[in-house]
Structure formats: C-alpha cells, structure tokens
Design a protein around this motif. Structure first.
Motif, PDB file in Angstrom:
ATOM      1  N   ALA A 102       0.678  -1.241   0.077  1.00 44.69           N
ATOM      2  CA  ALA A 102       0.078   0.090  -0.122  1.00 44.69           C
ATOM      3  C   ALA A 102       1.020   1.104  -0.065  1.00 44.69           C
ATOM      4  O   ALA A 102       0.459   1.983  -0.675  1.00 44.69           O
ATOM      5  CB  ALA A 102      -0.906   0.005   1.181  1.00 44.69           C
ATOM      6  N   ILE A 103       1.960   1.208   0.988  1.00 42.52           N
ATOM      7  CA  ILE A 103       2.771   2.355   0.833  1.00 42.52           C
ATOM      8  C   ILE A 103       3.364   2.852  -0.300  1.00 42.52           C
ATOM      9  O   ILE A 103       3.568   3.818  -1.092  1.00 42.52           O
ATOM     10  CB  ILE A 103       3.898   2.320   2.021  1.00 42.52           C
ATOM     11  N   LYS A 104       3.971   1.579  -0.850  1.00 44.88           N
ATOM     12  CA  LYS A 104       4.877   1.767  -2.286  1.00 44.88           C
ATOM     13  C   LYS A 104       4.040   2.246  -3.305  1.00 44.88           C
ATOM     14  O   LYS A 104       4.423   2.910  -4.237  1.00 44.88           O
ATOM     15  CB  LYS A 104       5.542   0.490  -2.420  1.00 44.88           C
ATOM     16  N   LYS A 105       2.831   1.734  -3.337  1.00 46.08           N
ATOM     17  CA  LYS A 105       1.830   2.172  -4.366  1.00 46.08           C
ATOM     18  C   LYS A 105       1.651   3.693  -4.308  1.00 46.08           C
ATOM     19  O   LYS A 105       1.579   4.303  -5.486  1.00 46.08           O
ATOM     20  CB  LYS A 105       0.356   1.547  -4.250  1.00 46.08           C
ATOM     21  N   HIS A 106       1.562   4.320  -3.156  1.00 46.19           N
ATOM     22  CA  HIS A 106       1.375   5.594  -3.048  1.00 46.19           C
ATOM     23  C   HIS A 106       2.425   6.589  -2.836  1.00 46.19           C
ATOM     24  O   HIS A 106       2.552   7.783  -3.379  1.00 46.19           O
ATOM     25  CB  HIS A 106       0.519   6.039  -1.719  1.00 46.19           C
ATOM     26  N   PHE A 107       3.635   6.064  -2.238  1.00 46.61           N
ATOM     27  CA  PHE A 107       5.075   6.794  -2.438  1.00 46.61           C
ATOM     28  C   PHE A 107       6.132   5.951  -2.646  1.00 46.61           C
ATOM     29  O   PHE A 107       6.821   5.384  -1.818  1.00 46.61           O
ATOM     30  CB  PHE A 107       5.049   6.898  -0.805  1.00 46.61           C
ATOM     31  N   PRO A 108       6.318   5.821  -3.838  1.00 45.45           N
ATOM     32  CA  PRO A 108       7.191   4.833  -4.621  1.00 45.45           C
ATOM     33  C   PRO A 108       8.795   5.093  -4.122  1.00 45.45           C
ATOM     34  O   PRO A 108       9.527   4.307  -3.889  1.00 45.45           O
ATOM     35  CB  PRO A 108       7.107   4.865  -6.240  1.00 45.45           C
ATOM     36  N   GLU A 109       8.764   6.590  -3.785  1.00 37.23           N
ATOM     37  CA  GLU A 109      10.230   7.043  -3.369  1.00 37.23           C
ATOM     38  C   GLU A 109      10.578   6.882  -1.980  1.00 37.23           C
ATOM     39  O   GLU A 109      11.566   7.061  -1.641  1.00 37.23           O
ATOM     40  CB  GLU A 109      10.198   8.564  -3.803  1.00 37.23           C
ATOM     41  N   PHE A 110       9.314   6.626  -1.179  1.00 34.84           N
ATOM     42  CA  PHE A 110       9.681   6.506   0.190  1.00 34.84           C
ATOM     43  C   PHE A 110      10.168   5.330   0.580  1.00 34.84           C
ATOM     44  O   PHE A 110      10.161   4.100  -0.081  1.00 34.84           O
ATOM     45  CB  PHE A 110       8.395   6.398   0.970  1.00 34.84           C
ATOM     46  N   VAL A 111      11.431   5.452   1.410  1.00 32.11           N
ATOM     47  CA  VAL A 111      12.503   4.174   1.706  1.00 32.11           C
ATOM     48  C   VAL A 111      11.893   3.266   2.663  1.00 32.11           C
ATOM     49  O   VAL A 111      11.607   4.004   3.883  1.00 32.11           O
ATOM     50  CB  VAL A 111      13.996   4.810   2.111  1.00 32.11           C
ATOM     51  N   VAL A 112      11.550   2.240   2.458  1.00 33.04           N
ATOM     52  CA  VAL A 112      10.774   1.202   3.382  1.00 33.04           C
ATOM     53  C   VAL A 112      11.769   0.326   3.971  1.00 33.04           C
ATOM     54  O   VAL A 112      12.334  -0.604   3.252  1.00 33.04           O
ATOM     55  CB  VAL A 112       9.349   0.510   2.607  1.00 33.04           C
ATOM     56  N   VAL A 113      11.828   0.459   5.139  1.00 35.22           N
ATOM     57  CA  VAL A 113      12.746  -0.513   6.033  1.00 35.22           C
ATOM     58  C   VAL A 113      11.845  -1.640   6.876  1.00 35.22           C
ATOM     59  O   VAL A 113      10.921  -1.119   7.431  1.00 35.22           O
ATOM     60  CB  VAL A 113      13.454   0.358   6.949  1.00 35.22           C
ATOM     61  N   THR A 114      12.185  -2.738   6.750  1.00 38.87           N
ATOM     62  CA  THR A 114      11.309  -3.690   7.332  1.00 38.87           C
ATOM     63  C   THR A 114      12.282  -4.536   8.381  1.00 38.87           C
ATOM     64  O   THR A 114      13.178  -4.664   8.316  1.00 38.87           O
ATOM     65  CB  THR A 114      10.769  -4.844   6.714  1.00 38.87           C
ATOM     66  N   ASP A 115      11.563  -4.507   9.719  1.00 39.49           N
ATOM     67  CA  ASP A 115      12.160  -5.291  10.830  1.00 39.49           C
ATOM     68  C   ASP A 115      11.933  -6.790  10.546  1.00 39.49           C
ATOM     69  O   ASP A 115      10.780  -7.293  10.122  1.00 39.49           O
ATOM     70  CB  ASP A 115      11.467  -4.975  12.168  1.00 39.49           C
ATOM     71  N   VAL A 116      13.143  -7.622  10.557  1.00 37.32           N
ATOM     72  CA  VAL A 116      12.937  -8.937  10.272  1.00 37.32           C
ATOM     73  C   VAL A 116      13.153  -9.555  11.603  1.00 37.32           C
ATOM     74  O   VAL A 116      14.352  -9.555  12.033  1.00 37.32           O
ATOM     75  CB  VAL A 116      13.921  -9.243   9.215  1.00 37.32           C
ATOM     76  N   CYS A 117      12.260 -10.316  12.315  1.00 38.45           N
ATOM     77  CA  CYS A 117      12.489 -10.834  13.282  1.00 38.45           C
ATOM     78  C   CYS A 117      11.184 -11.655  13.691  1.00 38.45           C
ATOM     79  O   CYS A 117      10.056 -11.200  13.288  1.00 38.45           O
ATOM     80  CB  CYS A 117      12.471 -10.077  14.768  1.00 38.45           C
ATOM     81  N   LEU A 118      11.324 -12.718  14.416  1.00 34.40           N
ATOM     82  CA  LEU A 118      10.072 -13.880  14.636  1.00 34.40           C
ATOM     83  C   LEU A 118       9.210 -13.611  15.764  1.00 34.40           C
ATOM     84  O   LEU A 118       8.326 -14.016  15.826  1.00 34.40           O
ATOM     85  CB  LEU A 118      10.711 -15.155  14.698  1.00 34.40           C
ATOM     86  N   CYS A 119       9.538 -12.470  16.873  1.00 31.02           N
ATOM     87  CA  CYS A 119       9.144 -12.324  17.898  1.00 31.02           C
ATOM     88  C   CYS A 119       7.594 -12.181  17.998  1.00 31.02           C
ATOM     89  O   CYS A 119       7.211 -12.487  18.748  1.00 31.02           O
ATOM     90  CB  CYS A 119       9.766 -11.645  19.110  1.00 31.02           C
ATOM     91  N   ALA A 120       7.161 -11.364  16.894  1.00 29.32           N
ATOM     92  CA  ALA A 120       5.502 -10.892  16.869  1.00 29.32           C
ATOM     93  C   ALA A 120       4.839 -12.105  16.171  1.00 29.32           C
ATOM     94  O   ALA A 120       3.809 -12.176  16.006  1.00 29.32           O
ATOM     95  CB  ALA A 120       5.765  -9.872  16.088  1.00 29.32           C
ATOM     96  N   TYR A 121       5.568 -13.248  15.635  1.00 25.23           N
ATOM     97  CA  TYR A 121       4.893 -14.366  14.948  1.00 25.23           C
ATOM     98  C   TYR A 121       4.943 -15.530  15.506  1.00 25.23           C
ATOM     99  O   TYR A 121       4.204 -16.468  15.014  1.00 25.23           O
ATOM    100  CB  TYR A 121       5.416 -14.286  13.379  1.00 25.23           C
ATOM    101  N   THR A 122       5.714 -15.704  16.640  1.00 20.98           N
ATOM    102  CA  THR A 122       5.671 -17.206  17.443  1.00 20.98           C
ATOM    103  C   THR A 122       4.971 -17.158  18.582  1.00 20.98           C
ATOM    104  O   THR A 122       4.566 -16.055  19.091  1.00 20.98           O
ATOM    105  CB  THR A 122       7.198 -17.299  17.923  1.00 20.98           C
ATOM    106  N   ASP A 123       4.364 -18.194  18.706  1.00 20.46           N
ATOM    107  CA  ASP A 123       3.318 -18.475  19.954  1.00 20.46           C
ATOM    108  C   ASP A 123       3.992 -18.149  21.260  1.00 20.46           C
ATOM    109  O   ASP A 123       3.457 -17.886  22.256  1.00 20.46           O
ATOM    110  CB  ASP A 123       2.593 -19.756  19.769  1.00 20.46           C
ATOM    111  N   HIS A 124       5.272 -18.303  21.122  1.00 21.98           N
ATOM    112  CA  HIS A 124       6.181 -18.336  22.576  1.00 21.98           C
ATOM    113  C   HIS A 124       6.617 -16.763  22.754  1.00 21.98           C
ATOM    114  O   HIS A 124       7.127 -16.360  23.764  1.00 21.98           O
ATOM    115  CB  HIS A 124       7.031 -19.058  22.729  1.00 21.98           C
ATOM    116  N   GLY A 125       6.817 -15.795  21.543  1.00 26.25           N
ATOM    117  CA  GLY A 125       7.273 -14.736  21.522  1.00 26.25           C
ATOM    118  C   GLY A 125       8.774 -14.430  21.574  1.00 26.25           C
ATOM    119  O   GLY A 125       9.268 -13.477  21.821  1.00 26.25           O
ATOM    120  N   HIS A 126       9.581 -15.565  21.462  1.00 30.74           N
ATOM    121  CA  HIS A 126      11.050 -15.436  21.322  1.00 30.74           C
ATOM    122  C   HIS A 126      11.222 -15.182  19.783  1.00 30.74           C
ATOM    123  O   HIS A 126      10.429 -15.230  18.864  1.00 30.74           O
ATOM    124  CB  HIS A 126      11.669 -16.895  21.623  1.00 30.74           C
ATOM    125  N   CYS A 127      12.497 -14.639  19.593  1.00 28.62           N
ATOM    126  CA  CYS A 127      12.770 -14.196  18.355  1.00 28.62           C
ATOM    127  C   CYS A 127      13.384 -15.132  17.264  1.00 28.62           C
ATOM    128  O   CYS A 127      13.619 -14.853  16.240  1.00 28.62           O
ATOM    129  CB  CYS A 127      13.942 -13.130  18.289  1.00 28.62           C
TER     130      CYS A 127
END
Ligand code: PBG
Length: 321
Positions: A102-127
């Motif tokens: 959605a962001i890139k569609k509206h703001f192609p020049e905006f520099v998108v950085v993403t956090d890569v980590c598992l803690c928000a996706y694991t059922d135990h909350g570890h990384c």
C-alpha cells in the motif's frame, strides 16, 4: 597568549557558523506499527502520539510524515496469527507485506525498511524457532531468510534483521541473491543489547517472550568489545549498514563501531528512551523539543549516519520551522 574561546559563542549566527554537527531530516527514520484489519488507529499508552495502523490507514500516516519532510520508515507487524513456526512472518499477504504494498503504491520514493524478526509471529514470543526447549539458532535461519525475501517481494528497500541469531545476515543475503533481489539493502541490528529500554515496544507489538528473557541471544550491556565482534561478522556476511541499539546509553559503542568500520552506522533511539522523554515532558519537568534536539544531535556527534527514532516526525518539523 591563551585564547578566548567565548568569541566563537558570542552570537547565534557565529555559533551556527562554527557548529560541528548540523541536524538534517535526511537521516531520520520513523518507526511504524502495522496491524490486521481495517480502519484501525490504535493508541499505545506508553508511547503518546504513536499508533498501530491497519494497512488502509498506514498510507495517510506515512503521508503526514512525508509532508513533514520524512523520507524513510521502519515497519513492524503485529498479528494474532502466531504459531510455533512463525508462519505469519513470511505470508505474502501478511500484515507487513500488505502494508508495504500500500505504501509503495502511493509513495514509490519513500524508503521502506522492515524489521525482520520472529518474536511477533511465534506463539512463545521469542525471536527464533524453539527446538528441544531451546531457541535453535540454525532452525531459525531459513525462516528469517524467507521472511526477508517476502518483504523484498512486497517492495521493501531495506531489510533489517533484529533477531540476533548468529549467521542470519549471511542466510538473508543468500536468500535475497537467490531470489533475484540483488539491490535490497541489508541493515543489520548487529549490536543489539538485552535492554530494559524495549519495554513499551513489547507492549505495543505484543511481542514479549512468554517465558525467560532474551539474554541468550541479545548482548550483555556490560560489553563493548563484543560489539566489534558482532559488527565485524555482520559486515563480513554482507551487511550494508550496521546498527547499535539502544542509542542514548550506548553512544560509546556507536563511536567505537564508527571508528572501526567503514559502513554507515545507525542507532535506534528505542521505545523506553522515547517514553521517558514523553512522561517527563507531560509533567512539565523538561522541555521536550530541546531535550530531543540535544539528544539526536549527540547521537550524530557520536557517529550515527542515520537515527531511527519515534521523534522523527517532530524533529523533521522542528528543523523545517
Ligand atoms: C524485535 C524488536 C524489538 C525492538 C525492535 N525490534 C524488541 C525486542 O527485541 O524485544 C525494540 C524497539 C524499541 O524498543 O523501540 N526483536
């Protein structure tokens, strides 16, 4: 004859003429939290002014930052779709992946950085992935690589692993190369301490570990030389930018890493640092604007080329004024 140093402090114009560090909004990165659903703009109690947005509302939020002069954001996903394999982390229609599109569609020049980590996706909350009751380093690597590739597919310019597993930079770099993402930048949270300053973030991201703590993978805050080992290995494995985290209590580390490596250095002015400033400012005990400008200037003086901060939008506005 000794000199009179006060000459160079005698007026605002002279002070500005000889200032060593000049603030610019170019190096500021604003963190954003993405949630599932529609029409969501959820306040975070310990982080006044920061919200969790659903994919439809992230675009106006980014737009407000862009209007203030912002050029880059760091994106975190928050979901209740959690399991042992962290499968939500690499879902092409996951919360971050949809947000980025959605962001890139509206703001192609905006520099998108993403956090890569598992803690928000694991059922135990570890990384990382748990195997035999341990956070298994090597079983976590393919999942992290797959997550990073899915972010790149969605349009991320920069992927930023924050999990602190060993060899994840190499695994992610290889995943990106194999999938044709030769130009995706890798910003490594190379020097990430096990810190109490992340408290408000874990409330915001629902990512606190369900048992134990993160001390078997994040660094001991008593150690400086260890930061050089971490940074050195990440650079060797292909990190383009290295980060030190948190920022204010760690500026000695920033300076040392800056002196030793010739890659750009980032620092993360984290949630607890932000919350302390906000809390004291709310009580009228400090002047928020001045405290923030002094703090971010000191981060740059210590050697930061870029600063990730929840104050980014405000700083950008203050600079423009
Ligand atoms: C994910 C992650 C954390 C932060 C950034 N990425 C939390 C943690 O390690 O527990 C903290 C950011 C902040 O406090 O602002 N691992």
């Amino acid at each position: 004859m000794q000199n009179r140093f006060r000459k160079l402090r005698s007026s605002k114009a002279i002070r500005e003429l000889v200032r060593e560090v000049r603030l610019s909004k170019d190096g500021l990165v604003q963190p954003f939290f993405l949630v599932e659903g529609k029409g969501q703009k959820q306040p975070i109690p310990s982080m006044p002014g920061i919200y969790r947005y659903s994919a439809d509302l992230i675009v106006p939020a980014v737009e407000r930052f862009v209007k203030a002069g912002g050029k880059s954001g760091l994106f975190f996903g928050i979901t209740d779709k959690k399991d042992a394999r962290a499968s939500g982390s690499y879902d092409p229609s996951g919360v971050v992946q949809r947000g980025i599109r959605a962001i890139k569609k509206h703001f192609p020049e905006f520099v998108v950085v993403t956090d890569v980590c598992l803690c928000a996706y694991t059922d135990h909350g570890h990384c990382g992935i748990i195997h035999n009751k341990k956070i298994d380093n090597d079983k976590s690597l393919p999942v992290l690589a797959r997550m990073a590739v899915s972010h790149a597919e969605a349009g991320a310019d920069i992927v930023a692993p924050s999990d602190m597993m060993d060899f994840r930079v190499g695994a992610i770099r290889e995943g990106l190369e194999k999938n044709g993402f030769h130009d995706t930048i890798l910003l490594s949270y190379a020097v990430k301490y096990a810190s109490s300053f992340y408290g408000p973030f874990r409330e915001a991201a629902h990512s606190a570990p369900g048992f134990g703590d993160r001390k078997t993978y994040q660094m001991d805050f008593a150690n400086l030389r260890e930061s050089l080992k971490e940074a050195s290995q990440d650079v060797a494995e292909g990190a383009d930018i290295v980060m030190v985290k948190p920022a204010l209590a760690y500026l000695d580390i920033v300076r040392e890493v800056k002196n030793q490596f010739n890659v750009p250095i980032a620092a993360y002015n984290v949630s607890g640092e932000f919350a302390m400033v906000k809390a004291a400012a709310e009580r009228g005990w400090i002047d928020e604007k001045r405290i923030v400008l002094e703090s971010v200037t000191s981060m740059i003086r210590a050697g930061c080329d870029l600063v990730i901060t929840y104050h980014a939008k405000d700083i950008a506005r203050w600079i423009q004024e």
